[in-house]
Enzyme design. Structure first.
Site, PDB file in Angstrom:
ATOM      1  N   GLU A 141       0.807  -1.221   0.000  1.00  0.00           N
ATOM      2  CA  GLU A 141       0.000   0.000   0.000  1.00  0.00           C
ATOM      3  C   GLU A 141       0.844   1.277   0.000  1.00  0.00           C
ATOM      4  OE1 GLU A 141      -4.109  -1.595   2.116  1.00  0.00           O
ATOM      5  OE2 GLU A 141      -2.705  -0.417   3.326  1.00  0.00           O
ATOM      6  N   GLU A 312      -6.946  -7.505  -1.092  1.00  0.00           N
ATOM      7  CA  GLU A 312      -7.581  -7.496   0.220  1.00  0.00           C
ATOM      8  C   GLU A 312      -9.050  -7.105   0.037  1.00  0.00           C
ATOM      9  OE1 GLU A 312      -5.547  -5.054   3.072  1.00  0.00           O
ATOM     10  OE2 GLU A 312      -3.560  -5.827   2.523  1.00  0.00           O
ATOM     11  N   MET A 362      -9.941  -4.967  15.821  1.00  0.00           N
ATOM     12  CA  MET A 362     -11.362  -4.763  15.529  1.00  0.00           C
ATOM     13  C   MET A 362     -11.684  -4.982  14.053  1.00  0.00           C
ATOM     14  SD  MET A 362     -12.771  -4.173  18.410  1.00  0.00           S
ATOM     15  CE  MET A 362     -14.385  -3.531  17.967  1.00  0.00           C
TER      16      MET A 362
END
Length: 647
Positions: A141, A312, A362
Site C-alpha cells: 500500500e 484485500e 477490531m
C-alpha cells in the site's frame, strides 16, 4: 479465483496445518504472506531466522495452496530505524514521524534504498524458486497514511538532485517557476527549499514539481524491487496492492513495472473517506455506494494493462474509519462477485482470522478472533466458492464502450490550487463515472495519451495539462468526446496557456475561457437547452466558435459542440450531469439501460451481472436465461444472465 491474507507469525505453529487444510476446504486457492515480517526474518542486523517461514511455506504448499510472498519493506524494524534515523519521513510541518506503526520511511533516503534492496535480494534469493511460490507483492500500500510526500532533510537533498536533472540551470528553473514573482528567484540549486512552512501560499509550480518528484520516486523504488525479484525469481509474476481514493502518485507509472495490478477493497470504509453528504453516507453505510468498488476495479484493471486482483477484500467491519458498521448480509458475497464481473482474476480476503491483539484487532477476518470458526463474512466466502465451482471458467472481459481518461497530475494540480475549496478531482471523476454507470454502460479507465481506438464515447472529466501525447490521442480518436471544465487550463510549468484554456484543445473545441467563477455551497446557476440542470462549484465564461447546445441562466454557453467534441463549462449537479451523459451517449450511438440508482450492471463476455445495493427489488428486463440468481433481484443479491447470441 479466491485467496486470503495470512500471517503465520501471528499464530502458534501447531495451527498452521489446520489453517491450511481449512482454507482449501473453504475454496481458497491463493494465500498472501510475509509483507510485514521483517523483524521476524531479521531480528537484528545480519542475524536471520528463515526457519519459521521455510516451514510455513512448506505447510501451505503441501496443502495445495499457491503462495504470494510480500517483500517486507512496509515495516522497517526498530533496530534499523535506530541505526539510520535518516530513513524516517517528516510531515508538512517539518516534524519527524516516528517508529511504532508502519510505512515509517521516506522514499528519498539513500540508506533506505540500500536497505530495501538488501532485504529484497536476500528474500528473493531464498524463496524465488520455491515450488509453492507463484507471485510477489512489492511492499504494501504505497502512500497509505499520507506517506507519499515527505518534508525532511533527505527529501530536500533528493529534490535538488531531481531538479538539476529536470532543468540543468537555475535560469530554466526560475523561468519555469515564474520565480520573478514575489522575488523568489534562485541563484543556485543549493538555494532550493521545500515548498512548506511559508508565510502564505508556496509557489504552485514548485509544489507541482515536488509532487512529480515524489511520484517518480515511488515508481523508481518499486522498479528497484521488481528488478531484483525478476533476477532471482523468474517466471513468477509481480504485483503491488494499491488503495482506494489515493492519488498521491501516478499508479500508471508504478503499473508499468508490474505484471498485474491489485488493490485493497474496503467499500464501506471508503464511504467515510469519500466526501459524500451525510445523507448519502447514512444511505450507503452498510452496503457502500454502488460505484465505489466498481470504480476502483475499472481503474486498476487499466493500471494492470487488463490484469488485476483484489488483494484485500473487506470481509466484515473494518477498524480504521470514523464509523465501522457491519455490512448487511449478502454484501461480502456481492462485492466478491462484482470484482469478478469487472475482470478480477482473484479476490483475496483480508484476513484469514481476526487478530485479537494490536492495531487491527477490531478488523474482521474470515474467522472469528483467535478461533477456528467462520465469521459471517467467512460463510459468504464459502458460498461464493461453491458458486464459482458450479459456474466454471468465466468468459474474458471485452472492451467497454466508454473510456474515461484519468490523470493523476490533475489531482495534484487541483489540490495545489483548487480555486474553489470544494473542487476535488477524484470526486468529479467519480461522479462522471457514476452517471455513465447509471445508464447501464461499462467503463474502461485510460491513462492520458493512451490510444482511444475502438471507443464510441470518450470522457475527460478534467485534464489540467494536455501534453502532446494526450492531444494526439484525442485528435485521432474516432469517437464522441466529452471534455469537462478546467481541461487544458495549465501548461507544463503550471502557467495559464498563452491562448487561454482549454489550451491545446482550443481549436478542437472552438472555445476560450475568459474567466471562471467558483460557487460556494448553496449557490448554483441553472442550465437550459439540449441539457437541463444546474452548475455548482465551478462555472466558466467562454467565447465559442462552436454550436451552443445549452446556456447558463445568466447568459453564456454552458455546453458547446464542435464536430465530435462536446465541452461542458462547469461542475454539473446530478441532474445536469445525467442529462449531459445521456446526450453524449446518444451522439455516440450507444444503447443505454437507465437503472434504479441502487442497481448496477457489468458485462463479462456473454455474461451480464446485476448487483442490488438498495432496499428495493429490481426485476431483470427481457427474457434472458439466468445463470445465477433469480429474475427478481432482491436487496443485497446479484443475478447473472447470458446474453442471447445475435444471428
Amino acid at each position: 479465483m479466491l485467496g486470503v491474507c495470512y500471517y503465520p507469525e501471528h499464530w502458534n505453529e501447531a495451527r498452521w496445518a489446520e489453517d491450511a487444510r481449512r482454507m482449501v476446504e473453504l475454496g481458497i486457492s491463493f494465500v498472501r504472506i510475509g509483507e510485514f515480517a521483517w523483524s521476524r526474518l531479521e531480528p537484528s542486523r545480519g542475524s536471520f531466522d528463515f526457519a519459521w517461514l521455510d516451514r510455513a511455506m512448506d505447510v501451505l504448499t503441501k496443502a495445495g495452496l499457491k503462495i504470494v510472498l510480500g517483500t517486507p519493506t512496509a515495516t522497517p524494524p526498530k533496530w534499523l530505524i535506530d541505526e539510520h534515523p535518516d530513513i524516517v519521513p517528516y510531515d508538512e510541518q517539518g516534524r519527524m514521524r516516528g517508529f511504532g506503526s508502519r510505512r515509517h520511511y521516506t522514499f528519498s533516503s539513500e540508506t533506505w534504498w540500500k536497505e530495501s534492496a538488501r532485504i529484497v535480494e536476500i528474500v528473493a534469493k531464498r524463496y524465488g524458486k520455491h515450488p509453492g511460490l507463484v507471485g510477489w507483492q512489492t511492499d504494501n500500500e504505497y502512500g497509505c497514511h499520507d506517506t507519499t510526500l515527505s518534508w525532511g532533510p533527505e527529501d530536500l537533498k533528493s529534490f535538488k538532485r531531481w531538479l538539476r536533472l529536470r532543468y540543468q540551470s537555475t535560469d530554466q528553473l526560475n523561468d519555469a517557476w515564474g520565480s520573478v514573482f514575489w522575488s523568489m528567484e534562485l541563484r543556485s540549486f543549493d538555494e532550493v527549499r521545500l515548498p512548506n512552512l511559508t508565510v502564505t501560499e508556496a509557489n504552485p509550480a514548485t509544489r507541482l514539481d515536488f509532487w512529480r518528484f515524489h511520484s517518480d520516486q515511488v515508481a523508481a523504488y518499486d522498479k528497484m524491487q521488481c528488478d531484483i525479484i525478476r533476477k532471482y525469481s523468474p517466471e513468477r509474476w509481480i504485483t503491488h496492492n494499491f488503495m482506494g481514493f489515493v492519488s498521491d502518485f501516478d499508479h500508471f507509472k508504478v503499473g508499468d513495472n508490474l505484471d498485474l495490478a491489485s488493490w485493497d477493497s474496503y467499500p464501506i470504509g471508503f464511504v467515510e473517506k469519500f466526501p459524500f453528504s451525510e445523507a448519502e453516507r447514512n444511505r450507503w453505510a452498510e452496503t457502500s455506494h454502488p460505484d465505489i468498488a466498481a470504480y476502483h476495479h475499472d481503474l486498476y484493471r487499466a493500471v494492470g494493462r487488463g490484469r488485476f486482483w483484489v488483494m484485500e477484500q473487506q470481509p466484515g467491519p473494518v477498524n480504521w474509519a470514523p464509523w465501522n458498521p457491519v455490512p448487511k448480509p449478502g454484501m461480502v458475497r456481492l462485492w466478491t462477485w462484482e470484482a469478478l464481473a469487472h475482470g478480477a482474476e482473484v479476490v483475496s480476503y483480508f484476513r484469514w482470522r481476526q487478530a485479537p491483539f494490536a492495531q487491527e484487532q477490531m478488523h474482521a477476518g474470515l474467522n472469528l478472533p483467535g478461533l477456528d470458526e467462520l465469521s459471517p463474512g467467512g460463510l459468504e466466502a464459502r458460498q461464493v466458492a461453491g458458486e464459482l465451482k458450479s459456474m466454471g471458467t468465466l468468459p474474458v472481459s471485452g472492451r467497454a464502450p466508454v473510456a474515461l481518461v484519468f490523470d493523476y497530475q490533475s489531482y495534484w494540480s487541483t489540490m495545489i490550487q483548487p480555486q474553489g475549496k470544494d473542487f476535488r478531482y477524484e470526486e468529479l471523476c467519480f461522479r462522471w463515472y457514476e452517471a455513465i454507470r447509471r445508464l447501464g454502460l461499462d467503463v474502461d479507465f485510460v491513462r492520458p495519451g493512451a490510444p482511444l481506438d475502438g471507443y464510441p464515447l470518450v470522457v475527460v472529466p478534467c485534464m489540467t495539462e494536455v501534453d502532446h501525447s494526450a492531444l494526439a490521442a484525442l485528435e485521432s480518436a474516432n469517437a464522441q468526446i466529452l471534455v469537462g471544465a478546467r481541461t487544458g487550463s495549465r501548461d507544463r510549468d503550471f502557467s495559464i496557456p498563452a491562448n487561454l484554456p482549454p489550451g491545446p484543445l482550443g481549436d478542437l473545441t472552438g472555445n476560450r475561457v475568459i474567466q471562471v467563477s467558483t460557487l460556494r455551497p448553496g449557490l448554483s446557476e441553472g442550465v437550459t437547452g439540449a441539457v437541463v440542470g444546474s452548475a455548482v462549484r465551478w462555472r466558466e465564461y467562454i467565447e465559442s466558435s462552436g454550436e451552443t447546445l445549452a446556456e447558463f441562466e445568466t447568459g453564456g454557453a454552458a455546453l458547446t459542440e464542435k464536430e465530435n467534441f462536446l465541452y461542458l463549462a462547469c461542475w454539473p449537479d446530478t441532474d445536469l450531469l445525467g442529462s449531459v451523459m445521456r446526450l453524449a451517449a446518444g451522439k455516440a450511438g450507444l444503447e443505454t439501460m437507465p437503472l434504479a440508482d441502487h442497481v448496477r450492471i457489468r458485462r463479462r463476455g456473454e455474461l451480464t451481472f446485476a448487483f442490488n445495493y438498495g432496499p428495493d427489488e429490481w426485476t431483470l428486463p427481457g427474457t434472458a436465461e439466468t445463470v445465477l440468481g433469480e429474475r427478481v433481484l432482491k436487496p443485497q443479491e446479484l443475478v447473472v444472465w447470458r446474453e442471447a447470441r445475435r444471428q
